[in-house]
Write a protein that holds these residues in place. Sequence first.
Motif, PDB file in Angstrom:
ATOM      1  N   LYS A  31     -17.694 -47.380  14.215  1.00 45.82           N
ATOM      2  CA  LYS A  31     -17.506 -46.776  13.116  1.00 45.82           C
ATOM      3  C   LYS A  31     -17.007 -45.388  13.021  1.00 45.82           C
ATOM      4  N   PHE A  32     -16.479 -44.883  11.881  1.00 46.99           N
ATOM      5  CA  PHE A  32     -16.356 -43.601  11.622  1.00 46.99           C
ATOM      6  C   PHE A  32     -17.277 -42.614  11.051  1.00 46.99           C
ATOM      7  N   GLU A  33     -17.649 -41.822  11.498  1.00 47.33           N
ATOM      8  CA  GLU A  33     -18.487 -40.920  10.896  1.00 47.33           C
ATOM      9  C   GLU A  33     -17.840 -40.040   9.766  1.00 47.33           C
ATOM     10  N   THR A  34     -18.432 -39.519   8.943  1.00 43.67           N
ATOM     11  CA  THR A  34     -17.954 -38.677   7.628  1.00 43.67           C
ATOM     12  C   THR A  34     -16.804 -37.603   8.409  1.00 43.67           C
ATOM     13  N   TYR A  35     -15.761 -37.633   7.864  1.00 44.25           N
ATOM     14  CA  TYR A  35     -14.641 -36.729   8.046  1.00 44.25           C
ATOM     15  C   TYR A  35     -14.232 -36.685   9.687  1.00 44.25           C
ATOM     16  N   GLU A  36     -14.529 -37.792  10.294  1.00 44.23           N
ATOM     17  CA  GLU A  36     -14.238 -37.757  11.438  1.00 44.23           C
ATOM     18  C   GLU A  36     -12.471 -38.165  11.576  1.00 44.23           C
ATOM     19  N   ALA A  37     -11.988 -37.670  12.636  1.00 43.03           N
ATOM     20  CA  ALA A  37     -10.559 -38.135  12.681  1.00 43.03           C
ATOM     21  C   ALA A  37     -10.312 -39.753  12.965  1.00 43.03           C
ATOM     22  N   ARG A  40      -5.423 -43.822  13.982  1.00 45.31           N
ATOM     23  CA  ARG A  40      -4.546 -45.021  13.318  1.00 45.31           C
ATOM     24  C   ARG A  40      -4.642 -45.138  11.798  1.00 45.31           C
ATOM     25  N   TRP A  41      -5.104 -44.365  11.063  1.00 43.13           N
ATOM     26  CA  TRP A  41      -5.303 -44.230   9.749  1.00 43.13           C
ATOM     27  C   TRP A  41      -4.290 -43.282   9.247  1.00 43.13           C
ATOM     28  N   PRO A  42      -3.811 -43.342   7.968  1.00 45.28           N
ATOM     29  CA  PRO A  42      -2.914 -42.459   7.417  1.00 45.28           C
ATOM     30  C   PRO A  42      -3.558 -41.225   7.220  1.00 45.28           C
ATOM     31  N   ASP A  43      -2.762 -40.150   7.360  1.00 46.07           N
ATOM     32  CA  ASP A  43      -2.974 -38.559   7.702  1.00 46.07           C
ATOM     33  C   ASP A  43      -4.221 -38.376   8.482  1.00 46.07           C
ATOM     34  N   ASN A  44      -4.534 -39.210   9.629  1.00 44.31           N
ATOM     35  CA  ASN A  44      -5.406 -39.088  10.635  1.00 44.31           C
ATOM     36  C   ASN A  44      -6.704 -38.825  10.085  1.00 44.31           C
ATOM     37  N   GLN A  45      -7.242 -39.328   8.839  1.00 46.99           N
ATOM     38  CA  GLN A  45      -8.428 -39.389   8.178  1.00 46.99           C
ATOM     39  C   GLN A  45      -9.082 -40.423   8.116  1.00 46.99           C
ATOM     40  N   SER A  46     -10.493 -40.516   8.336  1.00 44.85           N
ATOM     41  CA  SER A  46     -11.368 -41.619   8.311  1.00 44.85           C
ATOM     42  C   SER A  46     -11.686 -41.785   6.611  1.00 44.85           C
ATOM     43  N   ALA A  47     -11.782 -40.486   6.199  1.00 51.52           N
ATOM     44  CA  ALA A  47     -12.122 -40.675   4.520  1.00 51.52           C
ATOM     45  C   ALA A  47     -10.671 -40.746   3.798  1.00 51.52           C
ATOM     46  N   ARG A  48     -10.757 -41.862   2.915  1.00 50.78           N
ATOM     47  CA  ARG A  48      -9.710 -42.225   2.129  1.00 50.78           C
ATOM     48  C   ARG A  48      -9.492 -41.305   0.817  1.00 50.78           C
ATOM     49  N   GLN A  49      -8.536 -41.022   0.355  1.00 48.23           N
ATOM     50  CA  GLN A  49      -8.216 -40.536  -0.907  1.00 48.23           C
ATOM     51  C   GLN A  49      -8.579 -41.409  -1.965  1.00 48.23           C
ATOM     52  N   PRO A  50      -9.152 -40.748  -3.036  1.00 46.88           N
ATOM     53  CA  PRO A  50      -9.680 -41.498  -4.211  1.00 46.88           C
ATOM     54  C   PRO A  50      -8.494 -42.313  -4.970  1.00 46.88           C
ATOM     55  N   VAL A  51      -8.949 -43.388  -5.366  1.00 43.01           N
ATOM     56  CA  VAL A  51      -7.808 -44.310  -6.094  1.00 43.01           C
ATOM     57  C   VAL A  51      -7.191 -43.537  -7.141  1.00 43.01           C
ATOM     58  N   ALA A  52      -6.024 -43.575  -7.746  1.00 43.66           N
ATOM     59  CA  ALA A  52      -5.476 -42.805  -8.845  1.00 43.66           C
ATOM     60  C   ALA A  52      -6.207 -43.051 -10.016  1.00 43.66           C
TER      61      ALA A  52
END
Length: 198
Positions: A31-37, A40-52
Motif C-alpha cells: 500500500k501507499f502511505e500518505t503523500y508517498e510517490a 504508475r499513478w497520474p502525477d506520480n501521486q498516491s493521494a488523488r485529487q478531490p472529485v469535481a
Amino acid sequence: MSRLAGYLGLLVGLGILLSGCDQEPMTNQPKFETYEAAPRWPDNQSARQPVAGTVPRDAPVELTVSDNLPMPLTRELLERGQAQFNVYCSPCHARTGYGNGMIVQRGFPAPPSFHTDRLRNAPLRHFYDVITDGYGVMYSYADRVPPQDRWAIAAYIQALQLSQYARLDDLTEEQRAQLDQDDPAAAGTATSAEEGHQ
C-alpha cells in the motif's frame, strides 16, 4: 456427556478456523502511505485529487463569515446566479422576483416579492441564509445549492431588485450614451420609469 462433547467440538472447530486466519499478510499488504510517490499513478501521486464539486467541510463556515460577497462581483457571477435562480427560485418567485411563479399560479402559497421595501433593504447575507436554512414555508436548499452558488443567487437577486428601480440619473454619461446608441426607445422608457417613481 453429549452436551460436553458438543462444547468440545465447538471449541475445536473455532480453533481450526482461527488458526486458518493469518493476520500477517493482511496487515502487511502492499500500500501507499500518505503523500508517498506512486510511479504508475497520474502525477506520480498516491493521494488523488478531490472529485469535481467536492466541498471541504470548512468551506461553508469560511464563506459565511461576513455579510459581504466573499468573491469578486463579476458578470460571470451574476450570470451564474441568474441561471441558478431560474432553476431553483423562479418556480415560486418567478423570473421577475415578484412572487408569482408557476407553483403559485397552481395554488401554492405566494412568497414575498423581492421588490418590497423590506427585502430591497435586506443585506446580501439575508438571501444567502434563507437559501441555506429556509424561511417560512420555504425549505432549505443547502443540499441542492453549493455555497458559491448561494452567493451568486443572492447577488443576482440584488441585481434584479436594482433593475426594477434603476434611474437614469444612476448612469454615467458614457452609459447614457451607450443606452441611446443601443436602443433610443429604451432611453425614453428609462426616463418615463424614473418620472413614475418620483
